[in-house]
Design an enzyme around this catalytic site. Structure first.
Site, PDB file in Angstrom:
ATOM      1  N   ASP A  40     -80.848  28.661  79.484  1.00  0.00           N
ATOM      2  CA  ASP A  40     -80.409  27.076  80.275  1.00  0.00           C
ATOM      3  C   ASP A  40     -80.453  25.960  79.449  1.00  0.00           C
ATOM      4  OD1 ASP A  40     -82.591  27.426  78.275  1.00  0.00           O
ATOM      5  OD2 ASP A  40     -84.418  26.697  79.046  1.00  0.00           O
ATOM      6  N   HIS A 243     -51.773  19.218  70.749  1.00  0.00           N
ATOM      7  CA  HIS A 243     -53.445  19.109  71.438  1.00  0.00           C
ATOM      8  C   HIS A 243     -54.875  20.058  70.590  1.00  0.00           C
ATOM      9  CE1 HIS A 243     -52.359  18.018  76.025  1.00  0.00           C
ATOM     10  NE2 HIS A 243     -52.804  16.577  74.930  1.00  0.00           N
ATOM     11  N   ASP A 260     -55.218  11.103  66.754  1.00  0.00           N
ATOM     12  CA  ASP A 260     -55.465  10.676  67.943  1.00  0.00           C
ATOM     13  C   ASP A 260     -56.520  10.660  69.126  1.00  0.00           C
ATOM     14  OD1 ASP A 260     -55.158  10.758  71.066  1.00  0.00           O
ATOM     15  OD2 ASP A 260     -53.203  11.974  71.120  1.00  0.00           O
ATOM     16  N   ASP A 271     -57.782   5.397  73.910  1.00  0.00           N
ATOM     17  CA  ASP A 271     -56.532   6.619  73.530  1.00  0.00           C
ATOM     18  C   ASP A 271     -55.687   6.072  72.390  1.00  0.00           C
ATOM     19  OD1 ASP A 271     -55.140   8.427  73.833  1.00  0.00           O
ATOM     20  OD2 ASP A 271     -54.029   8.923  75.527  1.00  0.00           O
ATOM     21  N   HIS A 350     -43.732  16.208  74.600  1.00  0.00           N
ATOM     22  CA  HIS A 350     -44.079  15.350  75.975  1.00  0.00           C
ATOM     23  C   HIS A 350     -43.839  13.649  76.356  1.00  0.00           C
ATOM     24  CE1 HIS A 350     -45.914  12.134  72.547  1.00  0.00           C
ATOM     25  NE2 HIS A 350     -46.139  13.265  71.979  1.00  0.00           N
ATOM     26  N   HIS A 354     -48.612   8.177  79.585  1.00  0.00           N
ATOM     27  CA  HIS A 354     -49.854   8.598  80.758  1.00  0.00           C
ATOM     28  C   HIS A 354     -51.247   7.089  81.717  1.00  0.00           C
ATOM     29  CE1 HIS A 354     -52.942   9.359  78.130  1.00  0.00           C
ATOM     30  NE2 HIS A 354     -52.521   9.068  77.213  1.00  0.00           N
ATOM     31  N   HIS A 361     -56.365  10.481  80.919  1.00  0.00           N
ATOM     32  CA  HIS A 361     -55.241  11.276  81.604  1.00  0.00           C
ATOM     33  C   HIS A 361     -55.629  10.211  83.260  1.00  0.00           C
ATOM     34  CE1 HIS A 361     -53.888  14.325  78.299  1.00  0.00           C
ATOM     35  NE2 HIS A 361     -53.180  12.889  77.809  1.00  0.00           N
ATOM     36  N   GLU A 384     -46.766   6.524  73.549  1.00  0.00           N
ATOM     37  CA  GLU A 384     -47.068   7.052  72.473  1.00  0.00           C
ATOM     38  C   GLU A 384     -45.566   7.839  72.135  1.00  0.00           C
ATOM     39  OE1 GLU A 384     -49.879  10.245  73.888  1.00  0.00           O
ATOM     40  OE2 GLU A 384     -50.248   9.266  75.584  1.00  0.00           O
ATOM     41  N   TYR A 388     -42.363  16.015  66.014  1.00  0.00           N
ATOM     42  CA  TYR A 388     -42.524  16.427  65.185  1.00  0.00           C
ATOM     43  C   TYR A 388     -41.784  17.865  64.454  1.00  0.00           C
ATOM     44  CZ  TYR A 388     -45.662  14.276  69.195  1.00  0.00           C
ATOM     45  OH  TYR A 388     -46.154  13.397  69.158  1.00  0.00           O
ATOM     46  N   ARG A 406     -47.057  10.531  65.157  1.00  0.00           N
ATOM     47  CA  ARG A 406     -47.578  10.070  66.969  1.00  0.00           C
ATOM     48  C   ARG A 406     -48.200   8.460  67.051  1.00  0.00           C
ATOM     49  NH1 ARG A 406     -49.795  13.381  69.621  1.00  0.00           N
ATOM     50  NH2 ARG A 406     -51.422  13.083  69.786  1.00  0.00           N
ATOM     51  N   GLU A 408     -49.490   5.486  69.300  1.00  0.00           N
ATOM     52  CA  GLU A 408     -49.920   5.206  70.645  1.00  0.00           C
ATOM     53  C   GLU A 408     -51.051   3.563  71.025  1.00  0.00           C
ATOM     54  OE1 GLU A 408     -52.714   8.441  71.836  1.00  0.00           O
ATOM     55  OE2 GLU A 408     -52.235   8.152  74.528  1.00  0.00           O
TER      56      GLU A 408
HETATM   57 MN   LIG Z   1     -51.978   9.111  75.090  1.00  0.00          MN
END
Ligand SMILES: [Mn+2]
Length: 446
Positions: A40, A243, A260, A271, A350, A354, A361, A384, A388, A406, A408
């Site tokens: 529950d 990610h 990030d 972000d 990537h 965005h 996003h 960003e 890598y 990275r 950003e």
């Molecule tokens: Mn981002």
């Protein structure tokens, strides 16, 4: 009684802008489904961004029907008041209070929706609803459409046209109002502060999870309800997992850590990504590569203004990163060929960024009429670039293997340029070396 998380006048302005985009239509937006975690216990609930955007209403099992120019124009369906349930789960507005507080024309309990929605839809010639997002209302919607058709008699018209409401509302959400921007600035300011705290407290031997926990604490104590997305706290080679979600390893001396993370403030998300040395000191290879990515990231922000086509901006990022890859002997050969063959994707898999807003996003179309659209005033976007180098990449110089960088920032396009909402988050090498590990009074045991 709970205080709404939004200025209701702003919702009215948004609805007025939406009304200008449709004709003789009903727009239906349903609440996000509640998901059971176990038994529950539910996963933490967050309202659907579109429903919140248009009404400010945060309860599950609610539906908003908007019929621009008709009467009633705004109808909300909500859960009924229920003393027992409220004892367990907390306050519910119920129809009466919801009408008063959220200022809609009519409010009904959600169990009245099947009958009432048919009446409302009989008076329009098309409907906007985003199917396959909310399983709970999807089944109601299917019956609703059949019932409307049955009620229209032998008209021969067939089923009323159904359009996806998502791109329609997305186009509105894409251009931020001054109210939206105020909240985005706040989310970004808070997130900058949290990144500063993480930098100060960071030291070898600390776990990624501890740094993550610190971030959550720092954004929540400044008013964020939650993270805007699952934070990535990736030490060393974990930064090459784009990610990375485990956040459970120990940060090591000599490694970089990539963080990030963005707080969500009143449904607007920041972000920010920063990469810094765990020990507070870059190695010479780290310093060299980091500086190149940083210079590129800054130059990519400098060229932004209304009219720059998003795809061209992305192309600039690819070119700049391929230059770095060639310079660092990660790739060799003709630049044009490497780009044409997508060889750079091994180290930069990537996109440049965005849309950013209520969703990390965010909603909004990147292409219009099949071609990439230009930046326009009021758009929120991230910039960003990242590089890598996989840990096991034997073709890469040994000193670079397992390095992930990275950087950003969150940008809003203005009338003639941009505003960088996260410029206060340190990213220069000397700033980071001064800050990282500088917190005093830190107790390194639990
Ligand atoms: Mn981002």
């Amino acid at each position: 009684m709970r205080t709404p998380n939004i200025n209701i006048d702003e919702c009215k302005k948004r609805r007025a802008r939406l009304a200008d985009k449709v004709d003789d239509a009903a727009i239906i937006v349903s609440a996000h489904t509640e998901y059971v975690r176990n038994h529950d216990v539910h996963h933490p609930y967050r309202q659907d961004s579109n429903l919140f955007y248009l009404t400010g209403f945060e309860e599950p099992e609610s539906v908003f029907i908007f019929r621009p120019g008709k009467s009633p124009e705004t109808v909300l369906f909500v859960r009924e008041k229920n003393v027992t349930r409220e004892t367990w789960e907390g306050f519910r507005y119920g129809p009466q209070l919801a009408q008063q507080i959220f200022q809609v024309d009519e409010v009904y309990t959600v169990d009245q929706i099947d009958a009432k929605a048919v009446e409302l839809l009989l008076e329009v010639s098309c409907v906007y609803y985003s199917q396959y997002r909310d399983s709970w209302f999807d089944s109601h919607f299917k019956n609703l459409m059949l019932n409307v058709k049955a009620k229209s008699g032998r008209s021969g018209k067939g089923l009323m046209p159904i359009y996806d409401s998502y791109p329609l509302i997305g186009e509105l959400r894409l251009k931020k109002s001054s109210y939206d921007l105020e909240l985005m600035r706040k989310a970004c300011d808070i997130t900058v502060q949290a990144h500063l705290e993480m930098m100060k407290q960071c030291r070898p031997g600390m776990s990624e999870r501890e740094l993550h926990g610190l971030f959550i604490y720092e954004v929540m104590r400044r008013g964020c309800a939650r993270e805007g997305y699952g934070s990535i706290v990736a030490g060393g080679k974990n930064a090459c997992t784009l990610h990375y979600i485990f956040n459970d390893e120990v940060l090591k001396e000599g490694d970089l850590v990539l963080v990030d993370a963005g707080g969500e403030y009143k449904y607007y998300s920041a972000d920010i990504t920063r990469t810094w040395p765990v020990s507070g000191k870059f190695s010479s290879a780290q310093k060299r590569v980091y500086q190149k990515v940083l210079d590129l990231q800054k130059s990519l922000i400098d060229v932004m203004k209304p009219g720059l086509v998003i795809k061209d901006h992305q192309q600039m990022a690819i070119e700049g990163l391929v230059d770095i890859m060639l310079d660092e002997k990660l790739l060799s050969g003709s630049k044009e060929q490497l780009i044409e063959n997508n060889d750079f994707r091994k180290y930069y898999p990537h996109g440049l960024g965005h849309f950013l807003g209520m969703d990390v996003h965010d909603a909004g179309a990147y292409e219009v009429g099949g071609t990439s659209r230009p930046y326009e005033e009021g758009m929120g976007v991230t910039v960003e670039p990242g590089l890598y180098i996989p840990h096991g990449d034997e073709s890469a110089p040994a000193e670079l293997r397992g390095m992930g960088i990275r950087i950003e920032d969150d940008i809003v396009v203005t009338v003639d340029g941009v505003e960088n909402l996260t410029v206060a988050a340190p990213k220069e090498i000397n700033e980071l070396e001064d800050l990282v590990g500088s917190a005093s009074g830190f107790v390194n045991s639990l």
